[in-house]
Design a protein around this motif. Sequence first.
Motif, PDB file in Angstrom:
ATOM      1  N   TYR A  95      32.964   4.885  63.583  1.00 54.30           N
ATOM      2  CA  TYR A  95      32.550   5.679  62.420  1.00 54.30           C
ATOM      3  C   TYR A  95      33.766   6.279  61.734  1.00 54.30           C
ATOM      4  N   ASN A  96      33.633   6.513  60.401  1.00 56.26           N
ATOM      5  CA  ASN A  96      34.680   7.259  59.705  1.00 56.26           C
ATOM      6  C   ASN A  96      34.409   8.760  59.841  1.00 56.26           C
ATOM      7  N   SER A  97      35.222   9.584  59.220  1.00 49.84           N
ATOM      8  CA  SER A  97      35.093  11.031  59.372  1.00 49.84           C
ATOM      9  C   SER A  97      33.808  11.591  58.768  1.00 49.84           C
ATOM     10  N   ASN A  98      33.167  10.836  57.862  1.00 46.16           N
ATOM     11  CA  ASN A  98      31.908  11.275  57.264  1.00 46.16           C
ATOM     12  C   ASN A  98      30.691  10.805  58.053  1.00 46.16           C
ATOM     13  N   GLY A  99      30.906  10.072  59.141  1.00 46.95           N
ATOM     14  CA  GLY A  99      29.806   9.593  59.955  1.00 46.95           C
ATOM     15  C   GLY A  99      29.226   8.268  59.514  1.00 46.95           C
ATOM     16  N   VAL A 100      29.927   7.554  58.629  1.00 48.47           N
ATOM     17  CA  VAL A 100      29.458   6.260  58.162  1.00 48.47           C
ATOM     18  C   VAL A 100      29.872   5.196  59.179  1.00 48.47           C
ATOM     19  N   LEU A 101      28.914   4.393  59.649  1.00 47.98           N
ATOM     20  CA  LEU A 101      29.172   3.345  60.628  1.00 47.98           C
ATOM     21  C   LEU A 101      29.961   2.207  59.990  1.00 47.98           C
ATOM     22  N   PHE A 102      31.122   1.855  60.590  1.00 52.03           N
ATOM     23  CA  PHE A 102      31.958   0.776  60.077  1.00 52.03           C
ATOM     24  C   PHE A 102      31.812  -0.502  60.878  1.00 52.03           C
ATOM     25  N   ARG A 103      31.836  -0.426  62.187  1.00 49.71           N
ATOM     26  CA  ARG A 103      31.786  -1.607  63.045  1.00 49.71           C
ATOM     27  C   ARG A 103      30.961  -1.315  64.288  1.00 49.71           C
ATOM     28  N   THR A 104      30.385  -2.383  64.828  1.00 50.02           N
ATOM     29  CA  THR A 104      29.715  -2.356  66.122  1.00 50.02           C
ATOM     30  C   THR A 104      30.229  -3.550  66.911  1.00 50.02           C
ATOM     31  N   ALA A 105      30.576  -3.329  68.175  1.00 54.59           N
ATOM     32  CA  ALA A 105      31.098  -4.417  69.004  1.00 54.59           C
ATOM     33  C   ALA A 105      30.553  -4.286  70.422  1.00 54.59           C
ATOM     34  N   PHE A 106      30.520  -5.391  71.125  1.00 48.78           N
ATOM     35  CA  PHE A 106      30.055  -5.444  72.501  1.00 48.78           C
ATOM     36  C   PHE A 106      31.265  -5.539  73.421  1.00 48.78           C
ATOM     37  N   ILE A 107      31.386  -4.635  74.394  1.00 49.00           N
ATOM     38  CA  ILE A 107      32.478  -4.638  75.364  1.00 49.00           C
ATOM     39  C   ILE A 107      31.914  -5.135  76.688  1.00 49.00           C
ATOM     40  N   PRO A 108      32.387  -6.274  77.184  1.00 48.64           N
ATOM     41  CA  PRO A 108      31.850  -6.800  78.443  1.00 48.64           C
ATOM     42  C   PRO A 108      32.354  -6.007  79.646  1.00 48.64           C
ATOM     43  N   ALA A 109      31.722  -6.220  80.777  1.00 42.14           N
ATOM     44  CA  ALA A 109      32.163  -5.587  82.021  1.00 42.14           C
ATOM     45  C   ALA A 109      33.469  -6.228  82.488  1.00 42.14           C
ATOM     46  N   GLY A 110      34.269  -5.460  83.244  1.00 38.08           N
ATOM     47  CA  GLY A 110      35.493  -5.987  83.828  1.00 38.08           C
ATOM     48  C   GLY A 110      36.712  -5.922  82.948  1.00 38.08           C
ATOM     49  N   VAL A 111      36.755  -5.005  81.971  1.00 37.34           N
ATOM     50  CA  VAL A 111      37.915  -4.899  81.088  1.00 37.34           C
ATOM     51  C   VAL A 111      38.560  -3.519  81.233  1.00 37.34           C
ATOM     52  N   GLN A 112      39.809  -3.429  80.791  1.00 39.02           N
ATOM     53  CA  GLN A 112      40.484  -2.140  80.734  1.00 39.02           C
ATOM     54  C   GLN A 112      40.886  -1.780  79.311  1.00 39.02           C
ATOM     55  N   THR A 113      41.053  -2.785  78.464  1.00 37.27           N
ATOM     56  CA  THR A 113      41.305  -2.565  77.045  1.00 37.27           C
ATOM     57  C   THR A 113      40.455  -3.534  76.236  1.00 37.27           C
ATOM     58  N   PHE A 114      40.225  -3.163  74.975  1.00 32.21           N
ATOM     59  CA  PHE A 114      39.405  -3.995  74.114  1.00 32.21           C
ATOM     60  C   PHE A 114      39.919  -3.867  72.703  1.00 32.21           C
ATOM     61  N   ALA A 115      39.951  -4.961  71.953  1.00 34.79           N
ATOM     62  CA  ALA A 115      40.404  -4.946  70.559  1.00 34.79           C
ATOM     63  C   ALA A 115      39.229  -5.258  69.641  1.00 34.79           C
ATOM     64  N   VAL A 116      39.032  -4.399  68.659  1.00 32.21           N
ATOM     65  CA  VAL A 116      38.059  -4.644  67.601  1.00 32.21           C
ATOM     66  C   VAL A 116      38.853  -5.199  66.429  1.00 32.21           C
ATOM     67  N   ILE A 117      38.539  -6.409  65.997  1.00 27.37           N
ATOM     68  CA  ILE A 117      39.307  -7.087  64.948  1.00 27.37           C
ATOM     69  C   ILE A 117      38.511  -7.031  63.651  1.00 27.37           C
ATOM     70  N   GLY A 118      39.173  -6.534  62.604  1.00 30.82           N
ATOM     71  CA  GLY A 118      38.550  -6.492  61.279  1.00 30.82           C
ATOM     72  C   GLY A 118      37.972  -5.170  60.909  1.00 30.82           C
TER      73      GLY A 118
END
Length: 118
Positions: A95-118
Amino acid sequence: MSMKMIPPFLGPKGSGKVISKVKRTKNFKSGGPTFNRLTVVWVTNNGVPFNTTGFFARLFRGDNVVAVASFDRFGVVRFNQIQTLTSVSYTIRLYNSNGVLFRTAFIPAGVQTFAVIG
């Protein structure tokens, strides 16, 4: 007037025997996670982090909010409550500072970092 040049050093002369052995360091610990808390990076299509000042993220497990954290200005958000390697999958919403949703992503199990692209 000419100068006599020194020939280059081509290595030690010998019969190919081992001159000295290299000792391994015993302090190196491998196999564990690099990051101890879940870290998410938001980047452009060519890998450059966004300026995410004021943005925040919510981490969901099903319909329940698990954690909320704010981005720094370099596109990184760290969820201090979530240890790595993650044992379950999550949905992250950005979300941005006004609470507007920008992106949604799925993070699988077994990770320590995740990259949201775009």
